[in-house]
Design a protein around this motif. Structure first.
Motif, PDB file in Angstrom:
ATOM      1  N   LEU A 123       0.716  -1.142  -0.002  1.00  0.00           N
ATOM      2  CA  LEU A 123      -0.192   0.101  -0.098  1.00  0.00           C
ATOM      3  C   LEU A 123       0.886   1.110  -0.020  1.00  0.00           C
ATOM      4  O   LEU A 123       1.727   1.357   0.848  1.00  0.00           O
ATOM      5  CB  LEU A 123      -1.055   0.122   1.316  1.00  0.00           C
ATOM      6  N   VAL A 124       0.654   2.173  -0.923  1.00  0.00           N
ATOM      7  CA  VAL A 124       1.502   3.383  -1.174  1.00  0.00           C
ATOM      8  C   VAL A 124       0.362   4.456  -1.099  1.00  0.00           C
ATOM      9  O   VAL A 124      -0.524   4.652  -1.960  1.00  0.00           O
ATOM     10  CB  VAL A 124       2.170   3.275  -2.555  1.00  0.00           C
ATOM     11  N   VAL A 125       0.747   5.663  -0.293  1.00  0.00           N
ATOM     12  CA  VAL A 125       0.107   6.786  -0.048  1.00  0.00           C
ATOM     13  C   VAL A 125       0.968   7.816  -0.100  1.00  0.00           C
ATOM     14  O   VAL A 125       1.908   7.861   0.608  1.00  0.00           O
ATOM     15  CB  VAL A 125      -1.012   6.592   0.926  1.00  0.00           C
ATOM     16  N   LEU A 126       0.270   8.965  -0.626  1.00  0.00           N
ATOM     17  CA  LEU A 126       1.010  10.396  -0.629  1.00  0.00           C
ATOM     18  C   LEU A 126       0.987  10.910   0.750  1.00  0.00           C
ATOM     19  O   LEU A 126       1.899  11.463   1.481  1.00  0.00           O
ATOM     20  CB  LEU A 126       0.610  11.284  -1.834  1.00  0.00           C
ATOM     21  N   VAL A 127      -0.177  10.718   1.183  1.00  0.00           N
ATOM     22  CA  VAL A 127      -0.493  11.376   2.759  1.00  0.00           C
ATOM     23  C   VAL A 127      -1.376  10.416   3.495  1.00  0.00           C
ATOM     24  O   VAL A 127      -2.273   9.990   3.349  1.00  0.00           O
ATOM     25  CB  VAL A 127      -1.507  12.542   2.576  1.00  0.00           C
ATOM     26  N   ASP A 128      -0.661  10.028   4.994  1.00  0.00           N
ATOM     27  CA  ASP A 128      -1.318   9.422   5.802  1.00  0.00           C
ATOM     28  C   ASP A 128      -1.932  10.187   6.834  1.00  0.00           C
ATOM     29  O   ASP A 128      -1.113  11.066   7.541  1.00  0.00           O
ATOM     30  CB  ASP A 128      -0.333   8.427   6.772  1.00  0.00           C
ATOM     31  N   ARG A 129      -3.090  10.716   6.935  1.00  0.00           N
ATOM     32  CA  ARG A 129      -3.672  11.545   7.999  1.00  0.00           C
ATOM     33  C   ARG A 129      -4.147  11.102   9.166  1.00  0.00           C
ATOM     34  O   ARG A 129      -4.860  11.793  10.197  1.00  0.00           O
ATOM     35  CB  ARG A 129      -4.665  12.607   7.382  1.00  0.00           C
ATOM     36  N   GLY A 130      -3.986   9.889   9.388  1.00  0.00           N
ATOM     37  CA  GLY A 130      -4.406   9.058  10.641  1.00  0.00           C
ATOM     38  C   GLY A 130      -5.905   9.056  10.996  1.00  0.00           C
ATOM     39  O   GLY A 130      -6.473   9.261   9.884  1.00  0.00           O
ATOM     40  N   GLY A 131      -6.455   8.639  12.150  1.00  0.00           N
ATOM     41  CA  GLY A 131      -7.594   8.594  12.146  1.00  0.00           C
ATOM     42  C   GLY A 131      -8.365   7.177  11.623  1.00  0.00           C
ATOM     43  O   GLY A 131      -9.460   6.950  11.330  1.00  0.00           O
TER      44      GLY A 131
END
Length: 169
Positions: A123-131
């Motif tokens: 899994l690749v993401v530009l932003v991990d914002r939590g939650g």
């Protein structure tokens, strides 16, 4: 709050992803990249070009796999999914723009497994914002960002790709 710039995040993700694939002994010409519509597909397209992957880019529209489809109804802009390669025993690089609750990732994995049984999914993401509401973590993250629950970060594009922060209320 300033929004992160996309280009440096793409560079960081590209570098980290190359290292992860090497650690899995997954040659670039055998890895398959899949972007989740809409923002994840834009990010995947950019990464696919940067990495020069041999297999064509895949895309998923998870509308039919969402766990809230009965409550929210079907999105009127449903697009077909396309996985133009064999999923079985292949390393799949699943790309999204923002990781938040984990529900989008769950839906995408359900759809991928309807196509076959991959050897691994990164899994690749530009932003991990939590939650997180479900127990998912990205293997490769461009940046981590903490936002209050009433705010969200949204990728706009496709050209140029840029983030905006919005109130959800």
């Amino acid at each position: 709050m300033t929004t992160p710039e996309v280009t440096p995040l793409l560079e960081r993700v590209q570098h980290d992803l190359e290292g992860r694939l090497q650690a899995l002994n997954a040659p670039l010409d055998e890895a398959a990249m899949v972007g989740i519509h809409t923002g994840g597909a834009w990010v995947a397209r950019a990464l696919h070009q940067r990495l020069g992957l041999a297999l064509p880019l895949g895309t998923l529209d998870i509308a039919f796999y969402r766990d809230d489809v009965g409550q929210a109804g079907l999105n009127p802009q449903v697009r077909p999914s396309s996985l133009p390669f064999d999923v079985d025993d292949r390393v799949i690089v699943l790309v999204d723009d923002v990781l938040h609750t984990g529900r989008t990732v769950r839906a995408a994995l359900n759809e991928i497994f309807d196509y076959g049984r991959p050897a691994a999914v990164l899994l690749v993401v530009l932003v991990d914002r939590g939650g997180r509401e479900l127990p998912f973590a990205a293997d490769v993250v461009g940046t981590r960002l903490s936002l209050p629950r009433h705010r969200r970060i949204k990728l706009r594009g496709p050209e140029p790709l840029h983030f905006v922060i919005q109130d959800t209320a």
